[in-house]
Design a protein around this motif. Structure first.
Motif, PDB file in Angstrom:
ATOM      1  N   GLN A  66      -0.151   7.911   7.216  1.00  0.00           N
ATOM      2  CA  GLN A  66       0.684   6.840   6.685  1.00  0.00           C
ATOM      3  C   GLN A  66       1.630   6.290   7.750  1.00  0.00           C
ATOM      4  OE1 GLN A  66      -0.112   5.394   4.072  1.00  0.00           O
ATOM      5  NE2 GLN A  66       0.120   6.550   2.182  1.00  0.00           N
TER       6      GLN A  66
ATOM      7  N   SER B 182       1.015   4.163  -2.731  1.00  0.00           N
ATOM      8  CA  SER B 182       0.847   5.539  -2.274  1.00  0.00           C
ATOM      9  C   SER B 182       1.913   6.446  -2.875  1.00  0.00           C
ATOM     10  CB  SER B 182       0.927   5.609  -0.745  1.00  0.00           C
ATOM     11  OG  SER B 182      -0.162   4.960  -0.144  1.00  0.00           O
TER      12      SER B 182
ATOM     13  N   PHE C  91      -4.205   5.412  -5.217  1.00  0.00           N
ATOM     14  CA  PHE C  91      -4.661   5.451  -3.827  1.00  0.00           C
ATOM     15  C   PHE C  91      -5.861   4.537  -3.605  1.00  0.00           C
ATOM     16  CE2 PHE C  91      -2.126   9.383  -3.531  1.00  0.00           C
ATOM     17  CZ  PHE C  91      -1.418   9.072  -2.373  1.00  0.00           C
TER      18      PHE C  91
ATOM     19  N   GLY D 239       0.816  -1.210   0.000  1.00  0.00           N
ATOM     20  CA  GLY D 239       0.000   0.000   0.000  1.00  0.00           C
ATOM     21  C   GLY D 239       0.848   1.258   0.000  1.00  0.00           C
TER      22      GLY D 239
ATOM     23  N   TYR E  95      -4.885  -1.851   2.254  1.00  0.00           N
ATOM     24  CA  TYR E  95      -4.998  -1.570   3.683  1.00  0.00           C
ATOM     25  C   TYR E  95      -6.213  -2.269   4.286  1.00  0.00           C
ATOM     26  CZ  TYR E  95      -1.427   2.142   3.424  1.00  0.00           C
ATOM     27  OH  TYR E  95      -0.254   2.840   3.276  1.00  0.00           O
TER      28      TYR E  95
ATOM     29  N   THR F 145      -4.315   1.361  -2.918  1.00  0.00           N
ATOM     30  CA  THR F 145      -3.766   1.445  -1.554  1.00  0.00           C
ATOM     31  C   THR F 145      -4.834   1.114  -0.519  1.00  0.00           C
ATOM     32  OG1 THR F 145      -2.094   3.099  -2.139  1.00  0.00           O
ATOM     33  CG2 THR F 145      -2.793   3.019   0.169  1.00  0.00           C
TER      34      THR F 145
END
Length: 237
Positions: free
Chosen positions: A217, A78, A100, A74, A107, A103
């Motif tokens: 992050q 990013s 994203f 991820g 996540y 990402t």
């Protein structure tokens, strides 16, 4: 549960490069009106440092924990998203949006589906629907559906992160709380981007967006290292 003191002693030194890189970004504060590979590097550097932060825990650690691998992946996507957004005025905003979106899928998978916590899911879904309703009049063309999909994905990611924190039952760890706070800050950052880009200028938008983004992050990266810190705590006990 691993104590905060153990966390600071164990993880703090590994995060020093991230904090330094973040300071470099804010000190240089390169103008967004003149995108360049150098400005892309400076923007991505803190995220690169988070790659190193996870890799510093060892290849064997990443090999043994799929959630850590997904969070590392991820972070890689990013970085690509950050680079694309440097040239968003040149037509690369949707490319950044796609990076994203991937990402958030990674996540979400890292955070898992247990506990389900449907009540949190309903709250996040309602908030996401409200955000899209407010943004909708300002959207046009492909962004009408691209933004809808993106809001759904980041909302789902937020649900999975927040659902893991069960404060009432004392079934939580500092890393689950870290993931929760990281997801909330990520949503704040992206909502600020959306309002600033599609609706109206947000005062100090860039500072708000980047401060919440880097913090998000870092917290999400921290959420990947619970297992190793638990091992450290057992060895010291």
């Amino acid at each position: 549960m691993v104590s905060p003191v153990t966390v600071v002693k164990s993880e703090g030194p590994k995060l020093v490069p991230f904090f330094k890189a973040t300071c470099v970004y804010f000190v240089l504060w390169l103008p967004t009106s003149s995108p360049s590979w150098f400005s892309a590097l400076i923007k991505c550097l803190p995220i690169f440092c988070l790659w190193v932060f996870l890799l510093a825990h060892g290849i064997s650690f990443l090999g043994a924990h799929s959630s850590a691998r997904k969070i590392l992946a991820g972070l890689i996507f990013s970085s690509l998203g950050d680079a694309f957004l440097i040239w968003q005025e040149q037509g690369y905003f949707s490319h950044g949006l796609l990076m994203f979106a991937i990402t958030h899928i990674l996540y979400s998978s890292a955070f898992g589906m247990k506990p389900l916590n449907l009540s949190v899911g309903l709250i996040i879904a309602s908030a996401s629907a409200l955000c899209y309703t407010l943004l909708y009049p300002y959207l046009s063309g492909p962004f009408t559906y691209l933004v809808a999909v993106y809001i759904a994905l980041i909302g789902f990611m937020g649900w999975r992160a927040i659902a893991g924190v069960q404060l009432a039952n004392d079934l939580w760890t500092w890393t689950k709380l870290s993931a929760c706070l990281g997801a909330v800050l990520f949503m704040v950052s992206d909502l600020t981007i959306a309002v600033n880009k599609f609706c109206f200028p947000v005062p100090h938008s860039r500072a708000i967006i980047m401060a919440t983004y880097y913090a998000a992050q870092m917290l999400i990266a921290l959420s990947a290292v619970e297992c190793q810190d638990a091992d450290v705590a057992r060895k010291r006990a």
